[in-house]
Design an enzyme around this catalytic site. Structure first.
Site, PDB file in Angstrom:
ATOM      1  N   LYS A 112       1.271  -1.388   0.586  1.00 28.65           N
ATOM      2  CA  LYS A 112      -0.035  -0.248   0.093  1.00 28.65           C
ATOM      3  C   LYS A 112       0.740   1.241  -0.035  1.00 28.65           C
ATOM      4  O   LYS A 112       0.623   2.393  -0.482  1.00 28.65           O
ATOM      5  CB  LYS A 112      -1.303  -0.108   1.202  1.00 28.65           C
ATOM      6  CG  LYS A 112      -1.618  -1.295   1.838  1.00 28.65           C
ATOM      7  CD  LYS A 112      -3.035  -0.817   0.352  1.00 28.65           C
ATOM      8  CE  LYS A 112      -3.908  -2.088   1.013  1.00 28.65           C
ATOM      9  NZ  LYS A 112      -3.982  -3.529   0.714  1.00 28.65           N
TER      10      LYS A 112
HETATM   11  C1  LIG Z   1      -4.309  -5.027   0.524  1.00 27.15           C
HETATM   12  C2  LIG Z   1      -3.427  -6.274   0.332  1.00 27.15           C
HETATM   13  C3  LIG Z   1      -3.477  -6.699  -0.612  1.00 27.15           C
HETATM   14  C4  LIG Z   1      -5.135  -6.771  -1.529  1.00 27.15           C
HETATM   15  O1  LIG Z   1      -5.065  -5.797  -3.458  1.00 27.15           O
HETATM   16  P1  LIG Z   1      -6.042  -5.401  -3.436  1.00 27.15           P
HETATM   17  O2  LIG Z   1      -4.962  -4.308  -4.161  1.00 27.15           O
HETATM   18  O3  LIG Z   1      -7.374  -5.006  -2.853  1.00 27.15           O
HETATM   19  O4  LIG Z   1      -6.162  -6.065  -4.712  1.00 27.15           O
HETATM   20  C5  LIG Z   1      -2.732  -7.725  -1.079  1.00 27.15           C
HETATM   21  N1  LIG Z   1      -1.883  -8.206   0.041  1.00 27.15           N
HETATM   22  C6  LIG Z   1      -2.091  -6.697   1.229  1.00 27.15           C
HETATM   23  C7  LIG Z   1      -0.928  -7.737   2.248  1.00 27.15           C
HETATM   24  C8  LIG Z   1      -2.615  -6.617   1.460  1.00 27.15           C
HETATM   25  O5  LIG Z   1      -2.305  -5.665   2.621  1.00 27.15           O
END
Ligand SMILES: *Cc1c(COP(=O)(O)O)cnc(C)c1O
Length: 466
Positions: A112
């Protein structure tokens, strides 16, 4: 560059307007009016660039004239300067033709940060240009909240209120949010579940008088700015492995369909991608769709990979819009029926079209632990549970001639219990977070009561003299 809503009843916006709006007024998602295109030669010319330089070039195709290119380059350089790895998005080889691209070297140890670090700076730039202030509210089960708080903690132009379910995030995740003591950050532990938190956020947006009173905004993954900021790393990895003169494939551990939508965007721009693989845990709505055209909502069951514990993958609407040849009326109808019936009716013709680009696999918690163990035994690689599901999916769908890259979405130290159980090893936190357990925390515990939450948002605004 202009942005249109997938439901066709909201005004067309430029990049900075779409950034601040998040969701479109008609409930749809903003998407570029046309896909920027790069020729093979243009891809080749990107080969020598550092990650921030490449990011500025690619994101610049989405911001258009809204952000001057030198400003964007400066913001990209600042965004990734604080990462714990010099390569920013290092590519690790696990097996023949099987690679992992690590996206977790940012301040909160999850992918993120790749988008949120830039988003924080873009918000500040746009708000300072417009002389505007806003207030962000969001719900989190862990990673989104900490990434947003870390990215927005020093802003003079906005406050951030994040709701997390009291006692239901991991301790690392909670501390990453609650130990940020800036005056514009407001952490609320809600006595309820993640769904209660999300419902409270939706209720605040639905409360028109409150929304206008406090200039509400959102930074969840439906914000196009986040998708745009996730496109460059796919291009960066592909170039390193021979693109555009050679195809590559990607596997993405997915919940909200955001990260994989960014990979698909790179394909739309001309990057030669062979297949895109969706990796899920037992909350497998996306893989059920890809394998059986079954997009039906089932209750969320907690898993070892909590950031993918999601019922509805919001970003899927953007793919649907494109599969429908951008017929917004039909898209709106399908989405409204989906909300009503809990099941999405997708004509087989469209499903077959989706299957040309996407593969999918879902793993149970037990299988996930076995993959973590095998990865460590076979390649000395410590994968967090999300990444492990990606690696298993990549192993299933790789082909002999095309390099397969799994994106690693979280640092293994974020999930110490699962790693310990599977490998006997407790991965250490990176130095920058080593004292996380000693830092002072600040958060309030509130019942799931809209009035009380709204008053808390008002209080943090007042405290910051907005
Ligand atoms: C948010 C997240 C995901 C999923 O990502 P999306 O964009 O919602 O598909 C996968 N792995 C981790 C560790 C995350 O923080």
């Amino acid at each position: 560059m202009r942005y249109v809503s997938t439901r066709g009843q909201a005004p067309t916006l430029n990049f900075s307007q779409a950034l601040l709006a998040g969701l479109a007024e008609d409930g749809g998602l903003y998407i570029p009016q046309t896909w920027p295109q790069l020729s093979a030669d243009e891809f080749r010319q990107l080969r020598g660039l550092s990650y921030p330089e490449l990011a500025a070039k690619i994101i610049g195709l989405f911001t258009g004239n809204d952000i001057p290119q030198p400003v964007l380059l400066d913001l990209c350089q600042q965004s990734y300067a604080g990462f714990n790895h010099k390569a920013i998005v290092p590519l690790i080889q696990l097996e023949h033709n099987l690679f992992v691209q690590e996206l977790f070297h940012g301040p909160t140890l999850a992918f993120k940060d790749m988008a949120m670090q830039l988003l924080g700076r873009l918000f500040d730039y746009v708000l300072s240009q417009k002389g505007q202030r806003i207030n962000i509210v969001g719900a989190t089960s862990g990673d989104t909240g900490s990434a947003a708080i870390e990215a927005f903690k020093d802003s003079k132009y906005l406050t951030v209120t994040i709701l997390h379910p009291y006692g239901r995030t991991s301790e690392v995740q909670r501390r990453q949010m609650t130990t940020v003591l800036s005056s514009n950050i407001n952490n609320i532990a809600v006595e309820g579940s993640f769904d209660d938190c999300q419902d409270l956020v939706k209720a605040m947006f639905a409360d028109a008088s409150f929304r206008d009173e406090v200039q509400l905004s959102a930074v969840n993954s439906i914000n196009w700015g986040r998708i745009a900021a996730q496109v460059p790393y796919y291009i960066y990895a592909a170039l390193a492995l021979g693109a555009p003169d050679r195809e590559v494939s990607f596997t993405v551990p997915t919940g909200n369909f955001g990260n994989i939508l960014a990979a698909w965007t790179a394909k739309k721009m001309g990057l030669p991608i062979n297949v895109l693989c969706v990796a899920s845990n037992h909350n497998d709505i996306l893989t059920r769709f890809i394998l059986n055209n079954d997009m039906s909502i089932q209750g969320v069951k907690p898993s070892l990979s909590p950031s993918m514990d999601i019922q509805i993958s919001s970003n899927f609407e953007r793919l649907l819009f494109e599969l429908l040849n951008r017929d917004a009326n039909q898209c709106r109808q399908i989405m409204q029926d989906f909300r009503k019936n809990g099941k999405m009716d997708i004509p087989d013709l469209l499903w077959n079209k989706a299957k040309e680009s996407f593969k999918g696999l879902a793993l149970s918690d037990e299988e996930t632990k076995t993959v973590i163990q095998n990865c460590y035994n076979d390649s000395l690689y410590l994968a967090d549970p999300h990444t492990a599901i990606g690696i298993a999916t990549a192993q299933k769908y790789r082909s002999k001639d095309v390099p397969m890259i799994t994106v690693a979405t979280a640092h293994p130290a974020k999930f110490p219990d699962a790693l310990k159980q599977a490998t006997g090893i407790l991965p250490p936190l990176p130095l920058a977070l080593a004292d996380l357990y000693d830092r002072k925390e600040n958060y309030q515990i509130l019942p799931a009561d809209l009035q009380k939450i709204e008053n808390s948002v008002r209080a943090v605004i007042l405290k910051n003299n907005f």
